[in-house]
Design an enzyme around this catalytic site. Structure first.
Site, mmCIF file in Angstrom:
data_model
loop_
_atom_site.group_PDB
_atom_site.id
_atom_site.type_symbol
_atom_site.label_atom_id
_atom_site.label_comp_id
_atom_site.label_asym_id
_atom_site.label_seq_id
_atom_site.Cartn_x
_atom_site.Cartn_y
_atom_site.Cartn_z
ATOM 1 N N SER A 124 0.832 -1.212 0.000
ATOM 2 C CA SER A 124 0.000 0.000 0.000
ATOM 3 C C SER A 124 0.863 1.258 0.000
ATOM 4 C CB SER A 124 -0.892 0.023 1.251
ATOM 5 O OG SER A 124 -1.792 -1.050 1.230
ATOM 6 N N GLY A 178 -5.931 -3.709 -7.638
ATOM 7 C CA GLY A 178 -7.081 -2.867 -7.318
ATOM 8 C C GLY A 178 -6.654 -1.501 -6.827
ATOM 9 N N SER A 193 -13.225 1.569 3.105
ATOM 10 C CA SER A 193 -12.255 1.195 2.068
ATOM 11 C C SER A 193 -11.239 2.309 1.896
ATOM 12 C CB SER A 193 -12.980 0.940 0.738
ATOM 13 O OG SER A 193 -12.072 1.063 -0.336
ATOM 14 N N GLN A 238 -9.180 2.436 -0.426
ATOM 15 C CA GLN A 238 -9.072 2.770 -1.849
ATOM 16 C C GLN A 238 -10.113 3.812 -2.238
ATOM 17 O OE1 GLN A 238 -9.054 -0.976 -3.972
ATOM 18 N NE2 GLN A 238 -7.148 -1.615 -2.995
ATOM 19 N N ASP A 295 -6.924 -8.099 4.707
ATOM 20 C CA ASP A 295 -6.113 -8.923 3.800
ATOM 21 C C ASP A 295 -5.505 -10.135 4.506
ATOM 22 O OD1 ASP A 295 -6.738 -7.093 1.875
ATOM 23 O OD2 ASP A 295 -4.866 -5.972 2.074
ATOM 24 N N ARG A 318 -2.611 -13.981 -1.992
ATOM 25 C CA ARG A 318 -2.765 -14.280 -0.556
ATOM 26 C C ARG A 318 -3.276 -15.710 -0.332
ATOM 27 N NH1 ARG A 318 -0.817 -9.770 1.342
ATOM 28 N NH2 ARG A 318 -1.473 -7.825 0.382
HETATM 29 O O1 SPQ Z 1 -4.658 -3.635 -4.493
HETATM 30 P P1 SPQ Z 1 -5.586 -4.752 -4.239
HETATM 31 O O2 SPQ Z 1 -5.597 -5.707 -5.400
HETATM 32 O O3 SPQ Z 1 -6.976 -4.315 -3.883
HETATM 33 O O4 SPQ Z 1 -4.973 -5.563 -2.993
HETATM 34 C C1 SPQ Z 1 -5.485 -6.016 -1.717
HETATM 35 C C2 SPQ Z 1 -4.543 -7.217 -1.292
HETATM 36 O O5 SPQ Z 1 -4.971 -8.240 -0.771
HETATM 37 O O6 SPQ Z 1 -3.342 -7.033 -1.483
HETATM 38 C C3 SPQ Z 1 -6.955 -6.442 -1.718
HETATM 39 F F1 SPQ Z 1 -7.265 -7.389 -2.464
HETATM 40 O O7 SPQ Z 1 -5.277 -5.026 -0.691
HETATM 41 C C4 SPQ Z 1 -6.021 -3.801 -0.582
HETATM 42 C C5 SPQ Z 1 -6.818 -3.822 0.702
HETATM 43 O O8 SPQ Z 1 -7.698 -4.901 0.785
HETATM 44 C C6 SPQ Z 1 -5.025 -2.663 -0.569
HETATM 45 C C7 SPQ Z 1 -5.585 -1.389 -0.044
HETATM 46 C C8 SPQ Z 1 -4.849 -0.129 -0.250
HETATM 47 O O9 SPQ Z 1 -3.621 -0.160 -0.506
HETATM 48 O O10 SPQ Z 1 -5.485 0.941 -0.134
HETATM 49 C C9 SPQ Z 1 -6.761 -1.338 0.675
HETATM 50 C C10 SPQ Z 1 -7.610 -2.529 0.904
HETATM 51 O O11 SPQ Z 1 -8.690 -2.510 -0.016
HETATM 52 P P2 SPQ Z 1 -10.034 -1.652 0.254
HETATM 53 O O12 SPQ Z 1 -10.937 -2.034 -0.888
HETATM 54 O O13 SPQ Z 1 -10.533 -2.124 1.570
HETATM 55 O O14 SPQ Z 1 -9.684 -0.246 0.237
#
Ligand code: SPQ
EC number: 2.5.1.19
Length: 427
Positions: free
Chosen positions: A21, A92, A165, A167, A313, A388
């Site tokens: 992240s 993502g 979230s 993200q 995660d 994972r």
């Molecule tokens: O980047 P990505 O694919 O979404 O990766 C994951 C992971 O397991 O590595 C989720 F599948 O992590 C996300 C995490 O779940 C990374 C993240 C971030 O860097 O902001 C936030 C989390 O997702 P979210 O949807 O809860 O914001």
């Protein structure tokens, strides 16, 4: 790949790779800032390399040599309309945070990703970004990739997110940096706060009031130096391995201990694991420390509510941990697992059942009854292309009797390219 099984002990010290992240955000904010940003202990995993690739296509000069990255910041108005499609691969975080940044740019861009990304909901960011004034089109009304975005002249927004979230929060706040006014995001529970910490490190201002985070735009960011702490989500696989494999003692050096990410430590502690944290210090804006874990007798716990975003995660590896705890572990309020790289409720339950775990899926999580011996008589497990799930299965195999093969093991390269080498170094 054939996995090590029936492991008699895991002992030694590992420095896990840089936080995924934080690595993404360091490249992104470095690209937006004026001046040079130097990133040390960057994660050269496939996801973060996708972020670098996208920003190079936006005209940013980025040099990457292993875990060192130098970003020559484009500064205000410095990003360029990309001549090629932006490919986020499996990431993502790249997709959603990049959309927030593109929303503020006066040009057109197309965004695609792999098969898994094509199934992950983007409406959660395209909706607020459209409210701010970005023009976004894409499959199923802009809810799925491929997406096409034309940004520019944004309005500030006060957004209440239906999901916790980071993200979504980060995408809206990053877009907010390009507006004239205050943009805020209110979440149902606190999600990881790396964007907030890092905007401050780049000289920007972020306000936090309970569950509401706000930025006043426009802001000017200045390039800086960033040390990326070890990723606690990667460390989690060895924390659990150390707790469940007999006669083990594993030390993990320089692991990020940001409280929005340390739910795994709380769970291990509540389950009775023998775990110690030393040498805690701050590296720039993120807390870091060394964690030692030893083989432990474990008891079941209930996991839900505010704790979920702090360990979202880690739930696949916590499910494995729970198979080795006495009693019934319940994981609830975790529907978000369904929209990760795979539907992680389904993939965890399917794959752990193959190894003999007593586990069942629920609407918003899972129930695991322990303690159950795992067996692996010629069994083939599958990462389903999810890093994972692949790493969790490799740790599960360590305590299984028999032989087990992992399909699609290469998925681990998304966040931990040296995972199997590090595991072998402890055998
Ligand atoms: O980047 P990505 O694919 O979404 O990766 C994951 C992971 O397991 O590595 C989720 F599948 O992590 C996300 C995490 O779940 C990374 C993240 C971030 O860097 O902001 C936030 C989390 O997702 P979210 O949807 O809860 O914001």
């Amino acid at each position: 790949m054939q996995l090590p099984t029936n492991v008699s002990s895991l002992r030694g010290m590992i420095e896990v790779p840089g936080d995924k992240s934080i690595s993404h955000r360091a490249v992104m904010l470095g690209a937006l800032a004026s001046g040079r940003t130097v990133i040390d202990h960057f994660l050269p995993g496939a996801d973060c390399l996708s972020t670098i690739d996208c920003f190079r296509k936006l005209g940013v000069d980025i040099r990457q040599d292993g875990t060192t990255v130098v970003v020559e910041g484009a500064g205000p108005g410095g990003l360029r309309e990309p001549a090629a499609v932006l490919d986020v691969g499996n990431s993502g975080t790249t997709a959603r945070l990049l959309l927030g940044i593109l929303a503020g740019q006066p040009f057109h861009a197309c965004l695609v990703g792999d098969e898994s990304i094509a199934k992950r909901p983007m409406g959660r960011v395209t909706k607020p970004l459209r409210e701010m004034g970005a023009r976004i089109d894409g499959r199923e009304g802009g809810n799925y990739t491929p997406l096409s975005i034309r940004g520019g002249a944004l309005r500030p927004l006060r957004y209440t997110s239906p999901v916790a979230s980071a993200q979504v929060k980060s995408a809206v706040l990053l877009a907010g940096l390009f507006t004239d006014g205050v943009t805020s995001v209110t979440e149902p529970h606190r999600s990881r706060d790396h964007t907030e910490r890092m905007v401050r490190l780049f000289g920007g201002e972020v306000n936090v009031d309970g569950l509401t985070v706000s930025v006043a735009g426009p802001q000017r960011l200045r390039g800086t130096h960033i040390y990326v702490p070890g990723d606690i989500s990667s460390a989690a696989f060895f924390l659990v391995a150390g707790a469940i494999v007999p006669n083990s003692e594993i030390t993990l050096k320089n692991v990020g201990l940001n409280p929005t990410r340390t739910g795994i430590i709380d769970v291990l502690t509540q389950m009775g694991a023998d775990i110690a944290i030393d040498n805690v210090r701050n590296e720039e804006t993120e807390p870091v420390g060394d964690i030692t874990v030893r083989t432990s007798t474990l008891r079941a716990v209930e996991i839900g509510g505010d704790l979920i975003p702090r360990l979202i995660d880690e739930i696949p590896i916590i499910a494995l941990l729970a198979t080795q705890a006495e009693g019934t572990t319940v994981i609830k309020d975790a529907s978000e697992l369904k929209v990760k790289e795979t539907n992680r409720i389904h993939t965890v339950v399917t794959e752990l059942k193959k190894l003999g775990a007593d586990i069942e899926a629920t609407d918003d999580g899972m129930m695991i009854r322990g303690k159950t011996p795992l067996y692996a008589d010629g069994i083939v497990v599958d990462s389903h292309g999810d890093h994972r799930i692949g790493m969790m299965l490799a740790v599960a195999a360590c305590i299984a009797k028999g032989t087990v093969r992992l399909e699609r093991s290469e998925a681990v390269a998304v966040s931990y390219p040296a995972f199997f080498a590090d595991l072998r170094s402890l055998l």
